[in-house]
Design a protein around this motif. Structure first.
Motif, PDB file in Angstrom:
ATOM      1  N   HIS A 570      29.277  36.991  31.135  1.00 36.77           N
ATOM      2  CA  HIS A 570      30.485  37.041  31.976  1.00 36.77           C
ATOM      3  C   HIS A 570      30.881  38.508  32.178  1.00 36.77           C
ATOM      4  N   ILE A 571      31.065  38.847  33.418  1.00 33.08           N
ATOM      5  CA  ILE A 571      31.400  40.237  33.747  1.00 33.08           C
ATOM      6  C   ILE A 571      32.905  40.385  33.907  1.00 33.08           C
ATOM      7  N   TYR A 572      33.454  41.451  33.347  1.00 30.82           N
ATOM      8  CA  TYR A 572      34.900  41.643  33.490  1.00 30.82           C
ATOM      9  C   TYR A 572      35.241  43.091  33.824  1.00 30.82           C
ATOM     10  N   GLY A 573      36.216  43.222  34.685  1.00 31.89           N
ATOM     11  CA  GLY A 573      36.920  44.485  34.894  1.00 31.89           C
ATOM     12  C   GLY A 573      36.122  45.676  35.381  1.00 31.89           C
ATOM     13  N   CYS A 574      36.863  46.731  35.629  1.00 34.77           N
ATOM     14  CA  CYS A 574      36.301  47.999  36.057  1.00 34.77           C
ATOM     15  C   CYS A 574      36.704  49.026  35.011  1.00 34.77           C
ATOM     16  N   TRP A 575      35.732  49.533  34.331  1.00 37.20           N
ATOM     17  CA  TRP A 575      35.988  50.324  33.137  1.00 37.20           C
ATOM     18  C   TRP A 575      36.075  51.822  33.432  1.00 37.20           C
ATOM     19  N   TRP A 576      37.136  52.427  32.930  1.00 38.91           N
ATOM     20  CA  TRP A 576      37.253  53.879  32.822  1.00 38.91           C
ATOM     21  C   TRP A 576      37.021  54.613  34.131  1.00 38.91           C
ATOM     22  N   PHE A 577      35.868  55.239  34.292  1.00 45.08           N
ATOM     23  CA  PHE A 577      35.628  56.014  35.519  1.00 45.08           C
ATOM     24  C   PHE A 577      35.497  55.102  36.741  1.00 45.08           C
ATOM     25  N   CYS A 578      35.299  53.823  36.482  1.00 41.24           N
ATOM     26  CA  CYS A 578      35.264  52.868  37.594  1.00 41.24           C
ATOM     27  C   CYS A 578      36.644  52.281  37.853  1.00 41.24           C
ATOM     28  N   ASN A 579      37.602  52.596  36.973  1.00 42.66           N
ATOM     29  CA  ASN A 579      38.935  52.008  37.123  1.00 42.66           C
ATOM     30  C   ASN A 579      39.810  52.894  38.014  1.00 42.66           C
ATOM     31  N   ASN A 580      39.346  53.108  39.221  1.00 43.77           N
ATOM     32  CA  ASN A 580      40.079  53.867  40.225  1.00 43.77           C
ATOM     33  C   ASN A 580      40.078  53.053  41.504  1.00 43.77           C
ATOM     34  N   PRO A 581      41.147  53.170  42.304  1.00 38.34           N
ATOM     35  CA  PRO A 581      41.274  52.272  43.458  1.00 38.34           C
ATOM     36  C   PRO A 581      40.013  52.157  44.316  1.00 38.34           C
ATOM     37  N   SER A 582      39.407  53.293  44.665  1.00 40.64           N
ATOM     38  CA  SER A 582      38.251  53.202  45.564  1.00 40.64           C
ATOM     39  C   SER A 582      37.095  52.462  44.900  1.00 40.64           C
ATOM     40  N   MET A 583      36.909  52.683  43.598  1.00 40.41           N
ATOM     41  CA  MET A 583      35.834  52.009  42.870  1.00 40.41           C
ATOM     42  C   MET A 583      36.142  50.522  42.689  1.00 40.41           C
ATOM     43  N   ILE A 584      37.404  50.219  42.376  1.00 47.92           N
ATOM     44  CA  ILE A 584      37.774  48.819  42.172  1.00 47.92           C
ATOM     45  C   ILE A 584      37.511  48.034  43.455  1.00 47.92           C
ATOM     46  N   GLN A 585      37.842  48.660  44.572  1.00 50.23           N
ATOM     47  CA  GLN A 585      37.643  48.002  45.853  1.00 50.23           C
ATOM     48  C   GLN A 585      36.168  47.699  46.085  1.00 50.23           C
ATOM     49  N   GLU A 586      35.342  48.711  45.878  1.00 47.56           N
ATOM     50  CA  GLU A 586      33.902  48.557  46.116  1.00 47.56           C
ATOM     51  C   GLU A 586      33.293  47.522  45.163  1.00 47.56           C
ATOM     52  N   ILE A 587      33.623  47.649  43.881  1.00 46.16           N
ATOM     53  CA  ILE A 587      33.005  46.789  42.868  1.00 46.16           C
ATOM     54  C   ILE A 587      33.470  45.341  43.034  1.00 46.16           C
ATOM     55  N   THR A 588      34.775  45.174  43.272  1.00 41.79           N
ATOM     56  CA  THR A 588      35.289  43.804  43.401  1.00 41.79           C
ATOM     57  C   THR A 588      34.700  43.126  44.636  1.00 41.79           C
ATOM     58  N   THR A 589      34.587  43.878  45.726  1.00 46.27           N
ATOM     59  CA  THR A 589      33.980  43.306  46.934  1.00 46.27           C
ATOM     60  C   THR A 589      32.563  42.820  46.639  1.00 46.27           C
ATOM     61  N   MET A 590      31.795  43.668  45.990  1.00 44.69           N
ATOM     62  CA  MET A 590      30.414  43.294  45.677  1.00 44.69           C
ATOM     63  C   MET A 590      30.368  42.073  44.764  1.00 44.69           C
ATOM     64  N   ARG A 591      31.264  42.050  43.787  1.00 47.67           N
ATOM     65  CA  ARG A 591      31.251  40.921  42.856  1.00 47.67           C
ATOM     66  C   ARG A 591      31.612  39.612  43.551  1.00 47.67           C
ATOM     67  N   VAL A 592      32.616  39.674  44.418  1.00 43.26           N
ATOM     68  CA  VAL A 592      32.979  38.443  45.135  1.00 43.26           C
ATOM     69  C   VAL A 592      31.797  37.989  45.992  1.00 43.26           C
ATOM     70  N   GLU A 593      31.145  38.946  46.646  1.00 44.30           N
ATOM     71  CA  GLU A 593      30.013  38.586  47.490  1.00 44.30           C
ATOM     72  C   GLU A 593      28.874  37.966  46.685  1.00 44.30           C
ATOM     73  N   MET A 594      28.677  38.462  45.477  1.00 46.30           N
ATOM     74  CA  MET A 594      27.528  37.989  44.689  1.00 46.30           C
ATOM     75  C   MET A 594      27.869  36.873  43.706  1.00 46.30           C
ATOM     76  N   LEU A 595      29.112  36.858  43.219  1.00 50.25           N
ATOM     77  CA  LEU A 595      29.436  35.912  42.144  1.00 50.25           C
ATOM     78  C   LEU A 595      30.556  34.936  42.506  1.00 50.25           C
ATOM     79  N   GLY A 596      31.089  35.047  43.704  1.00 46.44           N
ATOM     80  CA  GLY A 596      32.213  34.176  44.047  1.00 46.44           C
ATOM     81  C   GLY A 596      33.412  34.488  43.160  1.00 46.44           C
ATOM     82  N   THR A 597      33.870  33.493  42.421  1.00 45.50           N
ATOM     83  CA  THR A 597      35.022  33.740  41.538  1.00 45.50           C
ATOM     84  C   THR A 597      34.612  33.672  40.065  1.00 45.50           C
ATOM     85  N   ALA A 598      33.295  33.693  39.804  1.00 40.32           N
ATOM     86  CA  ALA A 598      32.835  33.546  38.414  1.00 40.32           C
ATOM     87  C   ALA A 598      32.788  34.881  37.671  1.00 40.32           C
ATOM     88  N   PHE A 599      33.886  35.586  37.703  1.00 39.70           N
ATOM     89  CA  PHE A 599      34.000  36.815  36.925  1.00 39.70           C
ATOM     90  C   PHE A 599      35.481  37.104  36.733  1.00 39.70           C
TER      91      PHE A 599
END
Ligand SMILES: [Zn+2]
Length: 663
Positions: A570-599
């Motif tokens: 189970h994948i969770y959150g955006c850690w440290w250097f990834c915990n910035n708005p631009s990174m959260i946006q990019e990572i969350t978008t990718m996760r939704v596209e690949m994992l739906g809501t399973a994270f």
């Protein structure tokens, strides 16, 4: 009159050019079972028919349908059009505003309408209107008010409009990165008919619904470094802690004169450190970095905007002093304030049994009951994961256990009994190296005196400094070092995880201390981590569940691929250097596209309690943006999610997926 239609018959007795509208009575068939079937005509020519449930009315209110054009149209026509599709509250705001501005309506000057109280008022009316159009009767809504349900919870009939405005930021601000603060109640109750409407929705409707739902979801914070108020000095909160957060210390040293050396800085009392950082990052420069903006968001959320405006650090300190002066009781009160402001249902701490400073609050005479409603435990077990034989043996001996694998298992079981963790977690001290296949790792500079203390397991410190820093509550937050070939891993850690059905949380990322002088603030290399370790662990130990987060942006894609392959990951959150708005946006978008809501979309990693406020309000805003874009794509493809479905999905991303994974 909620959903007017132009009447089939336009006859009027006066012969004037008035438009007659037909409205529908809000009723069930039973109510009028004994009524006459005939149509009744009043003296003014308006009619009603109780059997058929309609009546006629006049509405001569002309409104301007946009601010740009001066043409007017009948309000009733507009409302009739809107009601054709059952829409979310945001769709009605413009009509309500236009009514308020119309000379035949509210007759308010337009400039007044732009003020936030009237904006909020229009939004609140839109909420009630949309609900009634969707089928919630006025009686039902009045009942809710009377019973103080949901959004009417605290004030009943005197509920302020603010609690009803569906989208908590005004539509003009929607596209901005405003902090999206938690609101304790959904503005639309789950039983409302509005929850199930699946009509074609516009982008604006979608956006406002997602924003509203994300603002009102209570979240689980999967990983923090917070400790409960009863842990005394280990519980960090307040302005000086906020300002000396290691992100800010790192930023400070980018600006500090060469004469200020890190060792000198760390030797200063914390208030002095805080003052230097305030001066450098908030007074001499604008606090535009994410970590600095976070401090501002937090202070404003506590109502300190005036102090912030005046750059008044002592004024800010005065606010905190009112809590600090009251010791543990004040800390507990502040803690409750933070949890209710941030909308965090509970957070999962990082508990280090091996750190004797912390261990005393878990065992022995100083053991305290803690706020287990807001604080849940996770046990950190670094040496077991890293296969650090020397440290493990030393700790077992000191604590009186057999120096055997069974002894190590028992040691871990006993600590699990004490802490009752949600999961076990590993992260490692700074100077660990990833062990090669054969050689056991040789931790350097072990502080043997510290290890001899009861309960002291591996604060295998890189140096005396690190010992001090872990004592003052600044714990290491570093990637997991995994020795796949260690007996400790397979026969102790994994075995106890299986036995107790405890997940193992891993933090994946290559690491070395970039600048040891800066202590925690000097860590971090954002390089590629070798993800094959994670996939081997997932397949080798299929009965153990793994929670994972990743330090590097470069690993995020592979992580999604792995999560889709392994049900025990189970994948969770955006850690440290990834915990910035631009990174959260990019990572969350990718996760939704690949994992739906399973994270799980986010965790705060907060070290200072107050940080929950900004870490979550900043994340909520971005996640709402990501989600609404994804739902819009879905709608274009032909799937219209109901509000109920959106609420359900949002809940999954903010903790329910984690719970489902854990069950
Ligand atoms: Zn952490």
């Amino acid at each position: 009159w909620l959903t007017p239609q132009q009447s089939a018959s336009n006859e009027t007795t006066t012969g004037a050019a008035e438009t007659i509208y037909r409205g529908w009575l809000m009723t069930t068939n039973d109510d009028f079972s004994i009524s006459s079937a005939s149509t009744i005509t009043y003296a003014d020519g308006l009619r009603h028919n109780l059997k058929e449930g309609w009546y006629e009315f006049k509405c001569n209110c002309e409104v301007q349908d946009s601010e740009e054009h001066s043409e007017t149209r009948p309000l009733a026509d507009w409302l009739g059009e809107l009601a054709h599709d059952r829409r979310q509250p945001v769709a009605y705001v413009a009509a309500i505003r236009a009514y308020l501005a119309s000379p035949q309506g509210g007759n308010l000057p337009r400039r007044l309408l732009k003020t936030s109280p009237l904006e909020t008022f229009a939004q609140a009316v839109a909420n009630l209107y949309a609900r009634m159009v969707a089928g919630d009767t006025a009686i039902d809504i009045l009942q809710e008010m009377k019973n103080k349900e949901g959004a009417f919870g605290s004030h009943g009939f005197a509920t302020p409009c603010q609690s009803l405005a569906d989208c908590p930021v005004s539509p003009r601000e929607l596209s901005l990165q405003t902090p999206l603060h938690y609101r304790p109640h959904h503005t639309i109750p789950s039983h409302s008919h509005l929850m199930t409407t699946q009509n074609r929705v516009s982008a604006a409707d979608m956006w406002s619904v997602v924003v509203s739902e994300v603002a009102s979801v209570e979240t689980i914070d999967l990983h923090t470094h917070l400790l409960p108020p009863t842990h005394g000095p280990l519980c960090l909160w307040g302005i000086d802690e906020l300002l000396t957060y290691h992100y800010l210390v790192a930023e400070y040293f980018m600006t500090a004169p060469a004469s200020v050396t890190p060792p000198e800085f760390y030797n200063l009392p914390k208030p002095k450190q805080a003052e230097m950082i305030w001066q450098a990052l908030f007074v001499d420069r604008s606090p535009i970095s994410e970590a600095c903006r976070g401090v501002v968001t937090t202070l404003v959320a506590f109502g300190l905007q005036e102090q912030v405006r005046r750059r008044d650090l002592s004024g800010i300190r005065a606010f905190y002093k009112s809590y600090q002066d009251r010791g543990t009781e004040g800390a507990a009160e502040f803690s409750d304030l933070v949890f209710s402001t941030s909308g965090v249902q509970y957070n999962i701490m990082t508990n280090i049994p091996f750190n004797s400073t912390e261990a005393q609050y878990w065992r022995g005479p100083n053991k305290t009951d803690y706020d287990s409603k807001h604080f849940k435990s996770a046990v950190r077990v670094d040496p077991l994961l890293a296969g650090d034989r020397e440290t493990v043996e030393f700790a077992l001996k000191s604590a009186g256990y057999d120096v055997t694998l069974e002894g190590a298992r028992q040691y871990l079981r006993d600590w699990c009994d004490t802490m009752k963790p949600e999961y076990v977690m590993a992260s490692t001290p700074h100077d660990f190296v990833v062990p090669s296949d054969e050689a056991l790792p040789k931790p350097s500079k072990i502080n043997t005196a510290a290890l001899a203390e009861p309960g002291a397991f591996a604060t295998v410190a890189k140096s005396q400094n690190a010992m001090e820093s872990s004592c003052d509550g600044t714990q290491d937050d570093l990637p997991s070092v995994i020795n796949e070939h260690s007996d400790f891993l397979s026969q102790v850690l994994m075995q106890v995880c299986e036995e107790r059905d405890l997940p193992l949380a891993l933090k994946i990322g290559a690491h070395r201390a970039v600048n040891p002088e800066l202590k925690t603030a000097g860590d971090g290399v954002v390089a590629f981590a070798d993800m094959s370790v994670l996939s081997r662990l997932c397949s080798r130990f299929p009965k153990v569940r793994f929670l994972a987060t990743f330090l590097s942006r470069n690993n995020q894609h592979e992580a999604c691929v792995l999560a889709s392959k392994f049900r025990n990951l189970h994948i969770y959150g955006c850690w440290w250097f990834c915990n910035n708005p631009s990174m959260i946006q990019e990572i969350t978008t990718m996760r939704v596209e690949m994992l739906g809501t399973a994270f799980t979309c986010q965790h705060s990693d907060a070290r200072v309690m107050d940080q929950l406020v900004y870490k979550w309000s900043h994340s909520r805003c971005i996640i709402a943006q990501v989600l609404s874009a994804e739902y819009e794509k879905l709608a274009v493809s032909g799937w219209q999610p109901s509000r109920h479905e959106i609420r359900r999905d949002v809940a999954r991303l903010f903790g329910r997926s984690y719970k489902e994974f854990m069950d």
